[in-house]
Design an enzyme around this catalytic site. Sequence first.
Site, PDB file in Angstrom:
ATOM      1  N   TYR A 147       0.854  -1.189   0.000  1.00 15.39           N
ATOM      2  CA  TYR A 147       0.000   0.000   0.000  1.00 15.39           C
ATOM      3  C   TYR A 147       0.888   1.235   0.000  1.00 15.39           C
ATOM      4  CZ  TYR A 147      -3.816   3.124   1.578  1.00 15.39           C
ATOM      5  OH  TYR A 147      -4.746   4.138   1.686  1.00 15.39           O
ATOM      6  N   LYS A 175      -1.594  -1.434  -3.957  1.00 16.59           N
ATOM      7  CA  LYS A 175      -2.668  -0.439  -3.903  1.00 16.59           C
ATOM      8  C   LYS A 175      -1.963   0.900  -4.087  1.00 16.59           C
ATOM      9  CE  LYS A 175      -6.114   1.700  -0.881  1.00 16.59           C
ATOM     10  NZ  LYS A 175      -6.670   1.767   0.492  1.00 16.59           N
TER      11      LYS A 175
END
Length: 307
Positions: A147, A175
Site C-alpha cells: 500500500y 494499492k
Amino acid sequence: MSKLRGAFTALVTPMFEDGSVDYEGWRKLIQIQLENGISGLVPLGTTGETPTLDENAEEEKLIEIVISEVRKYKQKLADEGNPRDIPVILGASSNNTRDAVRYATRAKAMGADYALIVTPYYNKPSDEGIFRHFEEVSKVGIPIVVYNIAGRTGKNISTDLLCRIAELPNVAGVKEASGSISQMMEVIARISRKKPDFSVLSGDDGLTLPMMAAGGDGVVSVVSNVAPALVTEMVTLALNGDFEKAREIHYRLTPFFKAAFIDGNPTSIKYAMNVKGLPAGGLRLPLVEVNDNAKKIIENALKECDL
C-alpha cells in the site's frame, strides 16, 4: 494465488454514538456489500479507523465476522451453481516491522486471503529500510498487497523500489495511492506488464478509470461503501474493455468521488452512509463528525449522483 482484479471495498467500521463497535452493523454492512456483487473486501484499513481499535478484543472479533460472512456467502453461491472467489484483503500494517509480521501472521491464521501492508509511516525509513520491512512480512507466507500512500505515510515508494519489492515471494500487487497517474502508468509498464500476476489497484476512487484505461486491474474503493454495485459495474465494464459505458458511471459518480473525502476519511464517507441509512454511525477521537459545510456538499453530491 489468482490475480486480484475488480472492486474491493475499504470497509468502514460501524460504531455507536458512544464510539463502541457496532458488530451487528458490521455484519449487515458486509452482507450488503456481498449482495451487491463486490469483488472483495478490505477490512481493518485506515477507512476502518484501525489505529483506534483494540487489536484483541475488537479487531479479532471483526475479523472473525468478516471471514465467516464471506465463507457463508461463497458457499451459498456454490450451492446455487455460481461459485466465485471473494478475497478478503486484511489490513495488517504497522510502522514497527515486528508488529507488521505479527499482524500478517494473524491474518493468515484467521483465514484472510491477503494482507494489506502500508509503507512504514512516521519513522520515514530509507528505501533499504522499506525493502527490508516488506521482505520480513513476505516471509510469513500470506500473499501481500503493498500500500503506497505518501500523503499518509510521508514516504512515496518509487517505482524503482517497488520493482525490488515485487520480486519478493508472496507479493501479489500494489494499492497505488500516490495520486500520480504518471507513477501508476510507470508501475504498470515496468512491473505488471512483465509480471502478469502482479495486480495494480487504484487507491483513489477518482483515478480508477484512467488508471484502468492504462492497464490497471481495479480499485480499493471508499465510495463503494455507499455504491458497491455502481463501482463494481464501472470496474467490470472497464475490465471488459467497454470504456464508453464505464465513463458514464465514472462521470455520474465524479461529484461524490470528491465529496467522499471533502472533510477527511472516513469522516466524510461515514456521514454519507448515515444519510443513506447504511451501517456507519459514530467516530472515535481524534476523528470527529464533518463540519456543516461538508455535510451540505456530501448531501448535494448524493442527490446529484442519484445515490
